[in-house]
Write a protein that holds these residues in place. Structure first.
Motif, PDB file in Angstrom:
ATOM      1  N   GLY A 156     -52.700  26.495 -21.031  1.00  0.00           N
ATOM      2  CA  GLY A 156     -53.169  25.881 -19.793  1.00  0.00           C
ATOM      3  C   GLY A 156     -53.711  24.484 -19.945  1.00  0.00           C
ATOM      4  O   GLY A 156     -54.215  23.904 -18.975  1.00  0.00           O
ATOM      5  N   ILE A 157     -53.605  23.905 -21.142  1.00  0.00           N
ATOM      6  CA  ILE A 157     -54.218  22.598 -21.380  1.00  0.00           C
ATOM      7  C   ILE A 157     -53.522  21.509 -20.577  1.00  0.00           C
ATOM      8  O   ILE A 157     -54.182  20.668 -19.942  1.00  0.00           O
ATOM      9  CB  ILE A 157     -54.213  22.264 -22.885  1.00  0.00           C
ATOM     10  N   TYR A 158     -52.182  21.503 -20.574  1.00  0.00           N
ATOM     11  CA  TYR A 158     -51.488  20.439 -19.850  1.00  0.00           C
ATOM     12  C   TYR A 158     -51.673  20.591 -18.338  1.00  0.00           C
ATOM     13  O   TYR A 158     -51.811  19.598 -17.621  1.00  0.00           O
ATOM     14  CB  TYR A 158     -49.998  20.418 -20.200  1.00  0.00           C
ATOM     15  N   ARG A 159     -51.710  21.840 -17.847  1.00  0.00           N
ATOM     16  CA  ARG A 159     -51.975  22.036 -16.419  1.00  0.00           C
ATOM     17  C   ARG A 159     -53.355  21.508 -16.064  1.00  0.00           C
ATOM     18  O   ARG A 159     -53.549  20.888 -15.006  1.00  0.00           O
ATOM     19  CB  ARG A 159     -51.867  23.516 -16.057  1.00  0.00           C
ATOM     20  N   ALA A 160     -54.336  21.749 -16.927  1.00  0.00           N
ATOM     21  CA  ALA A 160     -55.685  21.243 -16.678  1.00  0.00           C
ATOM     22  C   ALA A 160     -55.712  19.720 -16.729  1.00  0.00           C
ATOM     23  O   ALA A 160     -56.399  19.064 -15.938  1.00  0.00           O
ATOM     24  CB  ALA A 160     -56.658  21.833 -17.695  1.00  0.00           C
ATOM     25  N   LEU A 161     -54.953  19.137 -17.656  1.00  0.00           N
ATOM     26  CA  LEU A 161     -54.870  17.682 -17.754  1.00  0.00           C
ATOM     27  C   LEU A 161     -54.254  17.108 -16.481  1.00  0.00           C
ATOM     28  O   LEU A 161     -54.697  16.065 -15.973  1.00  0.00           O
ATOM     29  CB  LEU A 161     -54.031  17.308 -18.971  1.00  0.00           C
ATOM     30  N   THR A 162     -53.250  17.786 -15.939  1.00  0.00           N
ATOM     31  CA  THR A 162     -52.624  17.350 -14.689  1.00  0.00           C
ATOM     32  C   THR A 162     -53.613  17.455 -13.531  1.00  0.00           C
ATOM     33  O   THR A 162     -53.699  16.556 -12.679  1.00  0.00           O
ATOM     34  CB  THR A 162     -51.376  18.193 -14.401  1.00  0.00           C
ATOM     35  N   ARG A 195     -45.589  24.825 -11.636  1.00  0.00           N
ATOM     36  CA  ARG A 195     -46.728  25.737 -11.501  1.00  0.00           C
ATOM     37  C   ARG A 195     -47.960  25.001 -10.997  1.00  0.00           C
ATOM     38  O   ARG A 195     -48.833  25.604 -10.351  1.00  0.00           O
ATOM     39  CB  ARG A 195     -47.026  26.414 -12.845  1.00  0.00           C
ATOM     40  N   SER A 196     -48.029  23.696 -11.282  1.00  0.00           N
ATOM     41  CA  SER A 196     -49.156  22.898 -10.792  1.00  0.00           C
ATOM     42  C   SER A 196     -48.995  22.512  -9.333  1.00  0.00           C
ATOM     43  O   SER A 196     -49.962  22.097  -8.690  1.00  0.00           O
ATOM     44  CB  SER A 196     -49.310  21.634 -11.650  1.00  0.00           C
ATOM     45  N   GLY A 197     -47.771  22.593  -8.798  1.00  0.00           N
ATOM     46  CA  GLY A 197     -47.566  22.301  -7.388  1.00  0.00           C
ATOM     47  C   GLY A 197     -46.579  21.202  -7.075  1.00  0.00           C
ATOM     48  O   GLY A 197     -46.361  20.864  -5.911  1.00  0.00           O
ATOM     49  N   LEU A 198     -45.939  20.600  -8.095  1.00  0.00           N
ATOM     50  CA  LEU A 198     -44.927  19.579  -7.823  1.00  0.00           C
ATOM     51  C   LEU A 198     -43.589  20.241  -7.499  1.00  0.00           C
ATOM     52  O   LEU A 198     -43.306  21.364  -7.934  1.00  0.00           O
ATOM     53  CB  LEU A 198     -44.762  18.637  -9.023  1.00  0.00           C
ATOM     54  N   ILE A 199     -42.770  19.536  -6.737  1.00  0.00           N
ATOM     55  CA  ILE A 199     -41.456  20.028  -6.308  1.00  0.00           C
ATOM     56  C   ILE A 199     -40.376  19.107  -6.847  1.00  0.00           C
ATOM     57  O   ILE A 199     -40.522  17.880  -6.819  1.00  0.00           O
ATOM     58  CB  ILE A 199     -41.374  20.076  -4.768  1.00  0.00           C
ATOM     59  N   ARG A 200     -39.288  19.678  -7.326  1.00  0.00           N
ATOM     60  CA  ARG A 200     -38.142  18.887  -7.780  1.00  0.00           C
ATOM     61  C   ARG A 200     -37.355  18.425  -6.556  1.00  0.00           C
ATOM     62  O   ARG A 200     -36.847  19.241  -5.787  1.00  0.00           O
ATOM     63  CB  ARG A 200     -37.236  19.706  -8.695  1.00  0.00           C
ATOM     64  N   VAL A 201     -37.269  17.101  -6.359  1.00  0.00           N
ATOM     65  CA  VAL A 201     -36.582  16.572  -5.182  1.00  0.00           C
ATOM     66  C   VAL A 201     -35.228  15.973  -5.523  1.00  0.00           C
ATOM     67  O   VAL A 201     -34.385  15.795  -4.648  1.00  0.00           O
ATOM     68  CB  VAL A 201     -37.451  15.535  -4.438  1.00  0.00           C
ATOM     69  N   SER A 202     -35.018  15.618  -6.777  1.00  0.00           N
ATOM     70  CA  SER A 202     -33.741  15.057  -7.220  1.00  0.00           C
ATOM     71  C   SER A 202     -33.799  14.965  -8.737  1.00  0.00           C
ATOM     72  O   SER A 202     -34.682  15.544  -9.370  1.00  0.00           O
ATOM     73  CB  SER A 202     -33.490  13.675  -6.586  1.00  0.00           C
ATOM     74  N   ARG A 248     -40.999  20.356 -16.722  1.00  0.00           N
ATOM     75  CA  ARG A 248     -40.768  20.653 -15.298  1.00  0.00           C
ATOM     76  C   ARG A 248     -41.409  21.966 -14.854  1.00  0.00           C
ATOM     77  O   ARG A 248     -42.106  21.997 -13.823  1.00  0.00           O
ATOM     78  CB  ARG A 248     -39.268  20.661 -15.001  1.00  0.00           C
ATOM     79  N   PRO A 249     -41.223  23.089 -15.577  1.00  0.00           N
ATOM     80  CA  PRO A 249     -41.852  24.335 -15.109  1.00  0.00           C
ATOM     81  C   PRO A 249     -43.370  24.257 -15.041  1.00  0.00           C
ATOM     82  O   PRO A 249     -43.990  24.864 -14.161  1.00  0.00           O
ATOM     83  CB  PRO A 249     -41.393  25.371 -16.148  1.00  0.00           C
ATOM     84  N   ILE A 250     -43.970  23.499 -15.964  1.00  0.00           N
ATOM     85  CA  ILE A 250     -45.425  23.356 -15.950  1.00  0.00           C
ATOM     86  C   ILE A 250     -45.860  22.614 -14.699  1.00  0.00           C
ATOM     87  O   ILE A 250     -46.823  23.004 -14.014  1.00  0.00           O
ATOM     88  CB  ILE A 250     -45.900  22.618 -17.211  1.00  0.00           C
TER      89      ILE A 250
END
Length: 261
Positions: free
Chosen positions: A209-215, A244-251, A239-241
């Motif tokens: 969870g470290i990178y998610r917390a950093l985000t 899970r943090s809430g970003l969406i792939r748009v292109s 991308r999967p991380i």
């Protein structure tokens, strides 16, 4: 939401915001031809104006000729986006010696949705880097993970930008005195966006969870600066991380790289 994000991305983040740190920029038709650090060429555009395959081939020729007149330039990146209308562009680039690199996902999300609490292991401290030594230590870790022989040059460029623009923030996670995860926050002046760049975590510390917390911490910092959207070009590992943090792939975006003979 996907379309709203993509429209905001195209309207606010292309051309001038991409080249604001360039040492020089030339505009030829729809193309913005930039040079970073005196040696790295870069090609971008908002769109290609409905050009057909023949016209696009001509644009590639013009860009190549432009950089050939600049002997200090050692490589050129042509940044493509999957959602652009660009008939024949791939073939035109390949025919002129450009080599495609790995595609990356264009990820966008609302900063408020990413500013969530994430637990991290005991002994891990997530904070904004305040010294050049911390930034260099983070860059060394990132260079090792990405097998980047040019990591020190890139770090020096980031440090220079941080001195010139206090809104550029470098965030790190530290454990046992070592940087184990890092990433930048770069608000884009005149837009609703900030970029999340350079994200990396030491393999021995992944999955905690470290990178998610950093985000999440960078999202909080962005909100304090009045930012609405966060954007990142992410690898298939990150991308999967970010999802899970809430970003969406748009292109997606694929860099094509050309080196002068």
């Amino acid at each position: 939401m996907h379309h709203r994000f993509l429209e905001a991305y195209d309207a606010q983040l292309r051309t001038t915001p991409e080249t604001v740190h360039a040492s020089s920029v030339s505009v030829q038709g729809p193309l913005h031809l930039a040079v970073f650090g005196g040696t790295q060429g870069f090609v971008t555009y908002a769109d290609l104006g409905g050009a057909d395959a023949d016209a696009i081939g001509d644009l590639v020729d013009e860009a190549v000729a432009h950089f050939q007149r600049m002997p200090a330039v050692t490589s050129v990146e042509w940044k493509t986006r999957a959602h652009d209308v660009a008939p024949g562009l791939h073939d035109a680039l390949i025919a002129r010696g450009f080599i495609p690199e790995d595609a990356e996902s264009i990820m966008i999300g609302e900063a408020e949705l990413l500013a969530q609490h994430v637990d991290v292991p005991d002994g891990v401290d997530i904070r904004r880097a305040t010294t050049e030594d911390e930034v260099i230590s983070a860059g060394r870790m990132q260079g090792r993970i990405f097998d980047d022989a040019e990591w020190r040059r890139r770090v020096d460029e980031v440090i220079e930008r941080m001195h010139a623009d206090e809104s550029v923030e470098f965030w790190i996670a530290v454990a046992d005195g070592a940087v184990v995860s890092a990433g930048r926050l770069e608000p884009v002046a005149g837009t609703e966006f900030a970029g999340l760049w350079g994200g990396a975590t030491d393999p021995a510390w992944r999955g905690r969870g470290i990178y998610r917390a950093l985000t999440a911490q960078r999202a909080n910092a962005a909100i304090r600066r009045g930012v609405r959207y966060l954007q990142s070009d992410s690898t298939e590992f990150s991308r999967p991380i970010l999802e899970r943090s809430g970003l969406i792939r748009v292109s997606s975006t694929t860099p094509y790289v050309w080196a002068p003979a």
